[in-house]
Design a protein around this motif. Sequence first.
Motif, PDB file in Angstrom:
ATOM      1  N   PRO A 105       0.793  -1.228   0.000  1.00  0.00           N
ATOM      2  CA  PRO A 105       0.000   0.000   0.000  1.00  0.00           C
ATOM      3  C   PRO A 105       0.827   1.281   0.000  1.00  0.00           C
ATOM      4  O   PRO A 105       0.294   2.356  -0.251  1.00  0.00           O
ATOM      5  CB  PRO A 105      -0.807  -0.117   1.295  1.00  0.00           C
ATOM      6  N   GLY A 135       0.927  -1.298  -7.337  1.00  0.00           N
ATOM      7  CA  GLY A 135       0.501  -1.007  -5.968  1.00  0.00           C
ATOM      8  C   GLY A 135      -0.243  -2.189  -5.361  1.00  0.00           C
ATOM      9  O   GLY A 135      -0.928  -2.930  -6.067  1.00  0.00           O
ATOM     10  N   GLY A 136      -0.106  -2.351  -4.055  1.00  0.00           N
ATOM     11  CA  GLY A 136      -0.839  -3.410  -3.359  1.00  0.00           C
ATOM     12  C   GLY A 136      -0.431  -4.773  -3.844  1.00  0.00           C
ATOM     13  O   GLY A 136       0.757  -5.091  -3.930  1.00  0.00           O
ATOM     14  N   ASP A 137      -1.416  -5.591  -4.181  1.00  0.00           N
ATOM     15  CA  ASP A 137      -1.162  -6.906  -4.760  1.00  0.00           C
ATOM     16  C   ASP A 137      -1.414  -6.842  -6.266  1.00  0.00           C
ATOM     17  O   ASP A 137      -2.403  -6.249  -6.694  1.00  0.00           O
ATOM     18  CB  ASP A 137      -2.089  -7.961  -4.124  1.00  0.00           C
ATOM     19  N   LEU A 156      -4.959  -8.063  -7.481  1.00  0.00           N
ATOM     20  CA  LEU A 156      -6.229  -7.525  -6.977  1.00  0.00           C
ATOM     21  C   LEU A 156      -6.470  -6.181  -7.645  1.00  0.00           C
ATOM     22  O   LEU A 156      -5.803  -5.190  -7.324  1.00  0.00           O
ATOM     23  CB  LEU A 156      -6.193  -7.354  -5.451  1.00  0.00           C
ATOM     24  N   VAL A 170     -10.611   5.104   4.562  1.00  0.00           N
ATOM     25  CA  VAL A 170      -9.196   5.262   4.916  1.00  0.00           C
ATOM     26  C   VAL A 170      -8.420   5.707   3.681  1.00  0.00           C
ATOM     27  O   VAL A 170      -8.378   4.997   2.675  1.00  0.00           O
ATOM     28  CB  VAL A 170      -8.587   3.952   5.474  1.00  0.00           C
ATOM     29  N   GLN A 171      -7.828   6.867   3.782  1.00  0.00           N
ATOM     30  CA  GLN A 171      -7.094   7.437   2.638  1.00  0.00           C
ATOM     31  C   GLN A 171      -5.587   7.307   2.860  1.00  0.00           C
ATOM     32  O   GLN A 171      -5.100   7.433   3.991  1.00  0.00           O
ATOM     33  CB  GLN A 171      -7.474   8.914   2.478  1.00  0.00           C
ATOM     34  N   MET A 228     -11.625   1.829  -5.188  1.00  0.00           N
ATOM     35  CA  MET A 228     -12.049   2.745  -6.256  1.00  0.00           C
ATOM     36  C   MET A 228     -13.515   3.158  -6.097  1.00  0.00           C
ATOM     37  O   MET A 228     -14.250   3.276  -7.079  1.00  0.00           O
ATOM     38  CB  MET A 228     -11.841   2.079  -7.642  1.00  0.00           C
ATOM     39  N   VAL A 255      -3.454   4.843   2.811  1.00  0.00           N
ATOM     40  CA  VAL A 255      -3.118   3.798   3.774  1.00  0.00           C
ATOM     41  C   VAL A 255      -1.603   3.574   3.870  1.00  0.00           C
ATOM     42  O   VAL A 255      -0.931   3.489   2.835  1.00  0.00           O
ATOM     43  CB  VAL A 255      -3.796   2.478   3.342  1.00  0.00           C
ATOM     44  N   ALA A 287      -4.178  -2.942  -0.429  1.00  0.00           N
ATOM     45  CA  ALA A 287      -4.537  -1.740   0.334  1.00  0.00           C
ATOM     46  C   ALA A 287      -5.712  -1.982   1.288  1.00  0.00           C
ATOM     47  O   ALA A 287      -5.732  -1.456   2.404  1.00  0.00           O
ATOM     48  CB  ALA A 287      -4.874  -0.605  -0.630  1.00  0.00           C
ATOM     49  N   SER A 325      -8.466   5.867  -1.647  1.00  0.00           N
ATOM     50  CA  SER A 325      -9.079   5.488  -0.373  1.00  0.00           C
ATOM     51  C   SER A 325      -9.744   4.126  -0.486  1.00  0.00           C
ATOM     52  O   SER A 325     -10.144   3.708  -1.566  1.00  0.00           O
ATOM     53  CB  SER A 325     -10.154   6.501   0.033  1.00  0.00           C
ATOM     54  N   ILE A 326      -9.863   3.503   0.667  1.00  0.00           N
ATOM     55  CA  ILE A 326     -10.605   2.250   0.810  1.00  0.00           C
ATOM     56  C   ILE A 326     -11.828   2.550   1.671  1.00  0.00           C
ATOM     57  O   ILE A 326     -11.726   3.253   2.684  1.00  0.00           O
ATOM     58  CB  ILE A 326      -9.721   1.198   1.536  1.00  0.00           C
ATOM     59  N   GLY A 381      -5.538  -5.006 -10.276  1.00  0.00           N
ATOM     60  CA  GLY A 381      -4.325  -4.367 -10.806  1.00  0.00           C
ATOM     61  C   GLY A 381      -4.068  -4.693 -12.264  1.00  0.00           C
ATOM     62  O   GLY A 381      -3.024  -4.330 -12.794  1.00  0.00           O
TER      63      GLY A 381
HETATM   64  N1  SAH Z   1      -3.706  -3.683  -6.627  1.00  0.00           N
HETATM   65  C1  SAH Z   1      -4.060  -2.662  -5.665  1.00  0.00           C
HETATM   66  C2  SAH Z   1      -5.372  -1.995  -6.013  1.00  0.00           C
HETATM   67  C3  SAH Z   1      -5.326  -1.205  -7.296  1.00  0.00           C
HETATM   68  S1  SAH Z   1      -6.844  -0.420  -7.653  1.00  0.00           S
HETATM   69  C4  SAH Z   1      -4.075  -3.266  -4.268  1.00  0.00           C
HETATM   70  O1  SAH Z   1      -4.028  -4.492  -4.139  1.00  0.00           O
HETATM   71  O2  SAH Z   1      -4.129  -2.515  -3.298  1.00  0.00           O
HETATM   72  C5  SAH Z   1      -6.576   1.200  -6.998  1.00  0.00           C
HETATM   73  C6  SAH Z   1      -7.386   1.412  -5.748  1.00  0.00           C
HETATM   74  O3  SAH Z   1      -6.776   0.762  -4.658  1.00  0.00           O
HETATM   75  C7  SAH Z   1      -7.525   2.852  -5.325  1.00  0.00           C
HETATM   76  O4  SAH Z   1      -8.548   3.524  -6.022  1.00  0.00           O
HETATM   77  C8  SAH Z   1      -7.851   2.701  -3.867  1.00  0.00           C
HETATM   78  O5  SAH Z   1      -9.195   2.338  -3.681  1.00  0.00           O
HETATM   79  C9  SAH Z   1      -6.989   1.504  -3.490  1.00  0.00           C
HETATM   80  N2  SAH Z   1      -5.672   1.900  -2.940  1.00  0.00           N
HETATM   81  C10 SAH Z   1      -4.468   1.599  -3.440  1.00  0.00           C
HETATM   82  N3  SAH Z   1      -3.482   2.088  -2.649  1.00  0.00           N
HETATM   83  C11 SAH Z   1      -4.096   2.726  -1.635  1.00  0.00           C
HETATM   84  C12 SAH Z   1      -3.636   3.403  -0.475  1.00  0.00           C
HETATM   85  N4  SAH Z   1      -2.328   3.556  -0.193  1.00  0.00           N
HETATM   86  N5  SAH Z   1      -4.568   3.904   0.364  1.00  0.00           N
HETATM   87  C13 SAH Z   1      -5.883   3.754   0.134  1.00  0.00           C
HETATM   88  N6  SAH Z   1      -6.371   3.116  -0.941  1.00  0.00           N
HETATM   89  C14 SAH Z   1      -5.494   2.588  -1.807  1.00  0.00           C
END
Ligand code: SAH
Length: 261
Positions: A21, A97-99, A102, A208-209, A183, A211, A128, A239-240, A104
């Motif tokens: 995240p 970002g993130g996984d 998911l 949560v913005q 999203m 993260v 995230a 945000s989530i 992505g």
């Molecule tokens: N593959 C990513 C998601 C990509 S879609 C994952 O697994 O996290 C992009 C969305 O992920 C954003 O619109 C938001 O909803 C969320 N997101 C990604 N990074 C974030 C963060 N640091 N804080 C909050 N929301 C996040």
Amino acid sequence: MNHDLSHPGARGCVTLVGAGPGDPELLTLKALKAIQAATVLLVDDLVNPAIVALAAPTARVIHVGKRGGCKSTPQSFIEKLMLTAVSEGENVVRLKGGDPFLFGRGGEEVAHLQAAGVRVQVVNGITAGLAAVTSLNVPLTHREHAQGVVFITGHAKPGALGPDWRALATTAHNAKLTLVIYMGMTGAAHIQAELLHGLPAGTPVAIVQNVSLPQQRHATCTLSGLAATITRENLGSPSIIVVGDVIAGVAAVPMAQQWMA
Ligand code: SAH
């Protein structure tokens, strides 16, 4: 399978790496090794620059996100870049970002690369949604409140219908599921209205913005106050949105992230 991603044998392949995240300390060791071994990195928007900085100084870094150099790098162009680099014997890391799997578009990229005969490896990242609730000290599936969790996107593919929020709300209510919405900020008013067809107005919600980043903020409210809270607290992307009884008891006022101070 046990890949040694730092081994020269890994050259000429593409590794999709989950950057988590934002906080570099949430990277897996496998992700770190892959980043350090990369000669070319293709980097998405939401990847923290502090993570890109872990790459070798000689590595070529290409930003391909919507907020990177150009307005929006078409997916086909990203895939072409990867194929060209790999054919030149580069060790390519696709940093997401993130996984990577998911929301992505990692699946599309793997399919494309494999169809072109390229070896692909995928390294998980902390998504995230998972980090969002953990940062509030909330378990997604506290057994008193939830029996499962749904990771869902609030943003449909162009031309496609979005999720059936009404059906989801009814299921979430009956089956005691926590909803973790990615999203969802732009469509929050619509999501709120639709979810209210199956979930009680008082269902706890957290937004949560940013993260895991120093600028992380959150607010809590009830489902009937979701859109108004986003506006009042001036919350934006990324945000989530988490919906469900597991959120009950989280401090309503955005709290300081002491552990990051
Ligand atoms: N593959 C990513 C998601 C990509 S879609 C994952 O697994 O996290 C992009 C969305 O992920 C954003 O619109 C938001 O909803 C969320 N997101 C990604 N990074 C974030 C963060 N640091 N804080 C909050 N929301 C996040």
